[in-house]
Design a protein around this motif. Structure first.
Motif, PDB file in Angstrom:
ATOM      1  N   CYS A 211      -5.090   1.015  -1.330  1.00  0.00           N
ATOM      2  CA  CYS A 211      -5.457   0.908   0.087  1.00  0.00           C
ATOM      3  C   CYS A 211      -5.731  -0.535   0.450  1.00  0.00           C
ATOM      4  O   CYS A 211      -6.420  -1.241  -0.270  1.00  0.00           O
TER       5      CYS A 211
ATOM      6  N   GLU B 234       1.484  -5.793   8.792  1.00  0.00           N
ATOM      7  CA  GLU B 234       1.311  -4.387   9.145  1.00  0.00           C
ATOM      8  C   GLU B 234       2.489  -3.879   9.965  1.00  0.00           C
ATOM      9  O   GLU B 234       3.306  -4.662  10.434  1.00  0.00           O
TER      10      GLU B 234
ATOM     11  N   GLY C 238       5.556   3.314   3.538  1.00  0.00           N
ATOM     12  CA  GLY C 238       5.055   2.372   2.533  1.00  0.00           C
ATOM     13  C   GLY C 238       5.649   2.577   1.151  1.00  0.00           C
ATOM     14  O   GLY C 238       6.035   1.621   0.483  1.00  0.00           O
TER      15      GLY C 238
ATOM     16  N   CYS D 124       0.839  -1.188   0.000  1.00  0.00           N
ATOM     17  CA  CYS D 124       0.000   0.000   0.000  1.00  0.00           C
ATOM     18  C   CYS D 124       0.879   1.246   0.000  1.00  0.00           C
ATOM     19  O   CYS D 124       1.844   1.339   0.764  1.00  0.00           O
ATOM     20  N   THR D 125       0.527   2.183  -0.889  1.00  0.00           N
ATOM     21  CA  THR D 125       1.268   3.449  -0.937  1.00  0.00           C
ATOM     22  C   THR D 125       0.303   4.627  -0.812  1.00  0.00           C
ATOM     23  O   THR D 125       0.610   5.739  -1.242  1.00  0.00           O
TER      24      THR D 125
ATOM     25  N   CYS E 254      -0.017   4.977   4.598  1.00  0.00           N
ATOM     26  CA  CYS E 254       1.125   4.071   4.413  1.00  0.00           C
ATOM     27  C   CYS E 254       2.358   4.821   3.907  1.00  0.00           C
ATOM     28  O   CYS E 254       3.475   4.548   4.356  1.00  0.00           O
TER      29      CYS E 254
ATOM     30  N   THR F 117       4.204   6.627   6.592  1.00  0.00           N
ATOM     31  CA  THR F 117       4.898   5.762   7.553  1.00  0.00           C
ATOM     32  C   THR F 117       5.912   4.843   6.885  1.00  0.00           C
ATOM     33  O   THR F 117       6.407   3.905   7.498  1.00  0.00           O
TER      34      THR F 117
ATOM     35  N   ALA G 248      -0.328   1.193   9.583  1.00  0.00           N
ATOM     36  CA  ALA G 248       0.525   1.378   8.403  1.00  0.00           C
ATOM     37  C   ALA G 248       2.007   1.377   8.788  1.00  0.00           C
ATOM     38  O   ALA G 248       2.334   1.654   9.941  1.00  0.00           O
ATOM     39  N   PRO G 249       2.882   1.052   7.829  1.00  0.00           N
ATOM     40  CA  PRO G 249       2.592   0.635   6.460  1.00  0.00           C
ATOM     41  C   PRO G 249       2.179  -0.840   6.391  1.00  0.00           C
ATOM     42  O   PRO G 249       2.568  -1.641   7.239  1.00  0.00           O
ATOM     43  N   ALA G 250       1.384  -1.158   5.347  1.00  0.00           N
ATOM     44  CA  ALA G 250       0.829  -2.503   5.218  1.00  0.00           C
ATOM     45  C   ALA G 250       1.191  -3.129   3.878  1.00  0.00           C
ATOM     46  O   ALA G 250       1.407  -2.436   2.884  1.00  0.00           O
TER      47      ALA G 250
ATOM     48  N   CYS H 261      -4.947   1.507   7.598  1.00  0.00           N
ATOM     49  CA  CYS H 261      -4.359   2.833   7.811  1.00  0.00           C
ATOM     50  C   CYS H 261      -3.847   3.029   9.236  1.00  0.00           C
ATOM     51  O   CYS H 261      -2.828   3.684   9.452  1.00  0.00           O
TER      52      CYS H 261
END
Length: 177
Positions: free
Chosen positions: A144, A162, A113, A103-104, A108, A111, A151-153, A148
């Protein structure tokens, strides 16, 4: 492999008749269990579940598999194509043995991503949507994953990871065969 051969591999079987008979039989055997959960006069309502099962059996959803699903549900082929191309969990191009989705989205990215995604592109030697040369991993950037708050996931196949760090990501991917 010539460019033409690669294009054929990317397209996959275009018609039901081109599909492996054993896999068609497995899909046909699995369908009644899926259909039990839907009204008999609305078989098309089972489209998502039927596409998911077809993807598990065939590995991805080329046009021939989409047509098979639509045919068995009594729906137009274009309906299966619309669903297969709309939802990110369906693969309309061949994928590796493992699908890694990072996930960007905003939470994410803030944090780490996006940095993790860029790191994976470099370490795996692929672009977004690309598959490693050995066919082990397909890397995808996703918008997504619904995590959230943690994050990041990253989603690997069906498993969510996660609060990731680059080191943790390398450990996870190192464990994939």
């Amino acid at each position: 492999m010539s460019h033409h051969d690669h294009a054929e591999t990317e397209r996959g079987p275009q018609d039901i008749a081109e599909l492996p008979k054993d896999k068609v039989a497995r899909f046909d055997a699995a369908l009644p269990e899926i259909l039990k959960r839907y009204p008999p006069d609305h078989k098309e309502a089972a489209m998502l579940a039927a596409l998911r099962r077809a993807q598990e059996i065939f590995g991805w959803l080329p046009a021939g598999v989409q047509k098979l699903v639509a045919d068995r549900l009594g729906a137009p082929a274009v309906r299966a194509e619309e669903v297969a191309t709309f939802y990110v969990m369906y693969h309309t191009k061949p994928v590796g043995r493992h699908v890694v989705e990072v996930c960007t989205n905003v939470a994410c990215s803030l944090t780490g991503g996006y940095d993790i995604f860029e790191h994976l592109k470099r370490s795996l030697g692929v672009e977004n949507g690309g598959t490693t040369r050995d066919g082990r991993i397909t890397l995808r950037q996703v918008e997504c994953l619904g995590s959230c708050g943690t994050a990041p996931a990253m989603l690997v196949d069906e498993e969510m990871y996660e609060q990731l760090t680059a080191k943790e990501v390398e450990r996870i991917l190192g464990g994939l065969k």
